[in-house]
Design an enzyme around this catalytic site. Sequence first.
Site, PDB file in Angstrom:
ATOM      1  CB  ALA A 147      53.961  25.514  89.276  1.00 50.56           C
ATOM      2  CE  LYS A 175      64.722  25.277  91.453  1.00 47.88           C
ATOM      3  NZ  LYS A 175      63.508  24.974  92.206  1.00 47.88           N
ATOM      4  N   GLY A 220      68.007  30.789  95.967  1.00 44.63           N
ATOM      5  CA  GLY A 220      67.316  31.169  97.191  1.00 44.63           C
ATOM      6  C   GLY A 220      67.619  32.579  97.620  1.00 44.63           C
ATOM      7  NE  ARG A 236      60.838  33.094  96.949  1.00 45.79           N
ATOM      8  CZ  ARG A 236      61.225  33.095  98.206  1.00 45.79           C
ATOM      9  NH1 ARG A 236      60.336  33.310  99.145  1.00 45.79           N
ATOM     10  NH2 ARG A 236      62.484  32.857  98.534  1.00 45.79           N
ATOM     11  N   PRO A 259      62.344  27.495  87.535  1.00 48.79           N
ATOM     12  CG  PRO A 259      62.426  25.202  87.898  1.00 48.79           C
ATOM     13  CD  PRO A 259      63.285  26.421  87.842  1.00 48.79           C
ATOM     14  CB  CYS A 304      57.929  20.152  94.554  1.00 46.10           C
ATOM     15  SG  CYS A 304      56.278  20.808  94.751  1.00 46.10           S
TER      16      CYS A 304
END
Length: 406
Positions: A36, A173, A236, A260, A34, A131
């Site tokens: 944002a 998560k 990661g 990413r 996920p 987060c």
Amino acid sequence: MSTAPDSATAPSTPILPPLQIGKHTIDSPVVLAPMAGITNRAFRRLCRQYGQEGLRAGGATGASSLYVSEMITSRALVERTPISMRLIEHDPDEEPRSIQLYSVDPVTAGAAVRMLVTEDRTDHIDLNFGCPVPKVTRKGGGAALPWKSTLFASIVAAAVREAAPYDVPVTVKMRVGIDDDHITFLQAGKIAESEGAAAVALHARTASQAYSGHADWSRIAALKQAVTTVPVLGNGDIWSADDALRMVAETSCDGVVVGRGCLGRPWLFTDLAAAFAGSSARVEPNLAEVSSVLREHARLLVEFHGDEGRGCRDIRKHIAWYFKGFAVGGQMRQQLGLVDSLASLDDLIASLDLSQPWPSEAADGQRGRAGSARKVALPEFWLDSQELNDEQRAMIALAEESVSGG
Ligand SMILES: Cc1cc2nc3c(=O)[nH]c(=O)nc-3n(C[C@H](O)[C@H](O)[C@H](O)COP(=O)(O)O)c2cc1C
């Protein structure tokens, strides 16, 4: 899409069995993280499409990976704000439909889950406890929350209690902990497992690392040892399909979560699906192919926002990622960063040297957020105890207001 010349064509042996998330069998054990502002319906559609191609390349058929929405604040959802209602939308062919919720209190979390399941709006719910954004952790939310173990347990329990009658799995998560002195992932993983979570995903950094340094994959291996009855997903620093295979080999995790690495590179899902199916095929698009994916992404964003200007403003942040490593001059990049219509995007793309091949190393490696380590912003006296005090209990109810970002 061009693939590397050593593409394997014959079906080969899968690296991992399918991932089982509750009732869902995910053929390729890969999850779109996920993100944002990124993993909306438009971007998920591109990733899904490329994931399917990878499965075919690996000789497999069927549903591909799990593609999670960006986080949605439970409170905003319960209030049915127009933004949250748009963010929970799925394409008609999304299967399973997946939504990530952010919540800091069990009552709101339960209400948001109840709304989603009773209205048949999702097939999977992920809970965000990772987060590190200061405006979230300062109020005790996100990566700050698992430290408060009873609160954490009650949020997971409330979500599972509401979702279970509808057979909708809930996953968690999280990060390694708040900082090196306040590590929570093993405790949180076991709590999540015992409260009925269908899987746990670990971003192997602490909140204080934010996105800096390296993810410590040995933490994923440790979680896999501790959590034995539900899948453990590693997250990661997966920048390529080979990184994903390496993470599985080093940690024995049951699947990987990729964030990413797929920014400006949704075809990474082709590579990932192929790699897990045992194929060595890798996608290496030239600039013409990359530009047409970018153009399609822009079109999908325009459709998603229902507004050409907004869609084009939204695509701007993706452009540098798509063109990473290609020879696209500074002035051109600047103009692309101001694009305000699909026609102007077309004109700018037409002026590029589209024959450029995939730039390999220059395009590989890290993309997206990096940043530096920092002290985590926390509510006063947060670290003094793993239980809430009265003041914190009152304060945390406000923590769901106006948050975004992961
Ligand atoms: C732009 C951006 C937005 C993110 N938003 C969320 C989010 O909404 N929910 C969440 O749990 N994590 C969020 N994250 C964290 C990612 O899901 C993921 O855990 C992190 O990027 C590490 O994985 P990676 O190394 O593959 O990127 C976000 C990350 C980025 C870069």
